[in-house]
Design a protein around this motif. Sequence first.
Motif, PDB file in Angstrom:
ATOM      1  N   ALA A   1       0.677  -1.140  -0.186  1.00 58.05           N
ATOM      2  CA  ALA A   1      -0.093   0.025  -0.023  1.00 58.05           C
ATOM      3  C   ALA A   1       0.814   1.303   0.117  1.00 58.05           C
ATOM      4  CB  ALA A   1      -0.992   0.030   1.199  1.00 58.05           C
ATOM      5  N   ASP A   2       2.022   1.241   0.680  1.00 64.86           N
ATOM      6  CA  ASP A   2       2.817   2.490   1.010  1.00 64.86           C
ATOM      7  C   ASP A   2       3.499   2.700  -0.618  1.00 64.86           C
ATOM      8  OD1 ASP A   2       4.159  -0.083   1.043  1.00 64.86           O
ATOM      9  OD2 ASP A   2       5.902   0.896   2.209  1.00 64.86           O
ATOM     10  N   VAL A   3       3.808   1.701  -1.202  1.00 65.25           N
ATOM     11  CA  VAL A   3       4.630   1.952  -2.356  1.00 65.25           C
ATOM     12  C   VAL A   3       3.606   2.648  -3.554  1.00 65.25           C
ATOM     13  CG1 VAL A   3       6.079   1.076  -4.332  1.00 65.25           C
ATOM     14  CG2 VAL A   3       5.909  -0.086  -1.902  1.00 65.25           C
TER      15      VAL A   3
ATOM     16  N   LEU B   1       1.201   9.287  -7.379  1.00 61.78           N
ATOM     17  CA  LEU B   1       1.690  10.672  -7.556  1.00 61.78           C
ATOM     18  C   LEU B   1       2.164  10.903  -9.108  1.00 61.78           C
ATOM     19  CD1 LEU B   1       3.961  11.019  -4.333  1.00 61.78           C
ATOM     20  CD2 LEU B   1       1.416  11.555  -4.742  1.00 61.78           C
ATOM     21  N   SER B   2       2.233  12.233  -9.291  1.00 62.28           N
ATOM     22  CA  SER B   2       2.292  12.675 -10.750  1.00 62.28           C
ATOM     23  C   SER B   2       3.994  12.690 -10.823  1.00 62.28           C
ATOM     24  CB  SER B   2       1.985  14.116 -10.966  1.00 62.28           C
ATOM     25  OG  SER B   2       2.677  14.826 -10.313  1.00 62.28           O
ATOM     26  N   ILE B   3       4.587  12.709 -11.621  1.00 66.62           N
ATOM     27  CA  ILE B   3       5.885  12.675 -12.060  1.00 66.62           C
ATOM     28  C   ILE B   3       6.803  13.785 -11.207  1.00 66.62           C
ATOM     29  CG2 ILE B   3       6.594  13.916 -14.028  1.00 66.62           C
ATOM     30  CD1 ILE B   3       8.088  10.544 -13.750  1.00 66.62           C
TER      31      ILE B   3
ATOM     32  N   ASN C   1       9.445  15.589  -6.046  1.00 70.05           N
ATOM     33  CA  ASN C   1       9.239  16.411  -4.679  1.00 70.05           C
ATOM     34  C   ASN C   1       9.121  15.584  -3.367  1.00 70.05           C
ATOM     35  OD1 ASN C   1       9.459  18.723  -6.182  1.00 70.05           O
ATOM     36  ND2 ASN C   1       7.332  18.935  -6.491  1.00 70.05           N
ATOM     37  N   TYR C   2       8.345  14.587  -3.557  1.00 70.03           N
ATOM     38  CA  TYR C   2       8.232  13.598  -2.382  1.00 70.03           C
ATOM     39  C   TYR C   2       9.831  13.150  -1.982  1.00 70.03           C
ATOM     40  CZ  TYR C   2       7.264   9.634   0.579  1.00 70.03           C
ATOM     41  OH  TYR C   2       6.905   8.702   1.373  1.00 70.03           O
TER      42      TYR C   2
ATOM     43  N   HIS D   1       9.980   5.997 -10.378  1.00 64.00           N
ATOM     44  CA  HIS D   1       9.500   5.848  -9.041  1.00 64.00           C
ATOM     45  C   HIS D   1       9.878   7.437  -8.115  1.00 64.00           C
ATOM     46  CE1 HIS D   1       7.123   4.024  -5.668  1.00 64.00           C
ATOM     47  NE2 HIS D   1       8.181   4.230  -4.881  1.00 64.00           N
ATOM     48  N   MET D   2      11.094   7.608  -8.630  1.00 67.76           N
ATOM     49  CA  MET D   2      11.561   8.892  -7.651  1.00 67.76           C
ATOM     50  C   MET D   2      11.398  10.165  -8.654  1.00 67.76           C
ATOM     51  SD  MET D   2      15.445   7.936  -7.251  1.00 67.76           S
ATOM     52  CE  MET D   2      16.079   9.475  -7.376  1.00 67.76           C
ATOM     53  N   GLY D   3      10.607   9.926  -9.703  1.00 69.25           N
ATOM     54  CA  GLY D   3      10.331  11.177 -10.492  1.00 69.25           C
ATOM     55  C   GLY D   3      11.313  11.462 -11.850  1.00 69.25           C
TER      56      GLY D   3
END
Lengths: 315, 53
Positions: free
Chosen positions: A181-183, A189-191, A196-197, B7-9
């Motif tokens: 679920a966390d992944v 999210l958007s690219i 930013n995350y 995954h990391m953008g």
Amino acid sequence: MNKLTQNIRELSSNLLKNNKVDMVIGFKKGTIPMAVSPMAAHNIEQTKEFIWDSNCGINLANFISDKKEKIGIIAKGCDSRNIVTHITENKISRDKLHIIGVPCTGMIDKIKLQSNFNDDITDYSENGEDIIVKSGLIEKNLKKSDYLKSNCKTCMHRNPVIYDELAAELVQEQKIEDQFADVKKIESLSIEDKWNYFDNLLKDCIRCYACKNACPLCYCPSCFVNESNPQWVGKGQDKTDIKTFHFLRAYHCAGRCTDCGACVQACPMNINVRDFTRKLIKDSYEIYGWEAGLDITKRPLLDTFSLKDDDSFIK
Amino acid sequence: MGNLLEHMGIEKQRLHFSWISSAEATKFVNVAKEVTNAVRALEPNNKFVKTLD
């Protein structure tokens, strides 16, 4: 003293008494409440220092790389999976090891627990699945299951996968509805938001390398981050270098990470570095049906080839 | 690796994998064109750029 600690001391002193091993690796009490430190007992007297409770979260497989002596090791589920990985990667041979398996019901997230108190925790004890925590001002009886480390909440292998003897009865494995679920949350999210995350995730990183030092997979004598000729990555606090380090460290764990959470537990800045490795675990599982460290007869994921492998990414 | 980068953008279209023999000049040209077209179609990259001062 709990039953598990008692059994561990007894089993390890028997091993040393009968000269079956040269040392036993386990945990002893640390210098502050809720702290434990890894130790190697070389004689029966030292085994009396061994303890076991829900703070023994770091991974002991980290200490067996390239050892020549015969070793006894206390191993919970994730430790045992990393021992399997060590054996398949030829970092130690199976006959050098005597594994005392400890079925595990999860380890405590100390930071989450501490957030319940305004002052420092001064005493910690366990009674089955309850924990009794005291600080200078207050005493609280809490449920251990509410304070599990995040990797323990999604753990599917609480029982050791390989062992010579057990220190307690095997426990029931967890049934988890959605273990990724966390992944998936990050994937949705958007690219830009993803970028930013991770920017935000790593904003506190001080490049202390505690994550890589605590990780049993990071056993290379010389790590790419320390090399200077060629220099793969800058050594300063530049944002790009920090991200490069974390990206590459995670990628070196692809198909090997057992999600033991040692990296997160070791991080002094409380960064959830598992956000990187979790994605690799999910991909390994979903694309190749692979979970690391379950079988000593299987070669590591990135070391094998099958005609059925997904090759849609290659032109 | 592509998946983790995404995954990391980092856009997936920036990383391409191909197996080209030294005898496959035409395939090399085609892949090179494909790669440049895919990357040009994206906005200029400002991620993973280190500025030296």
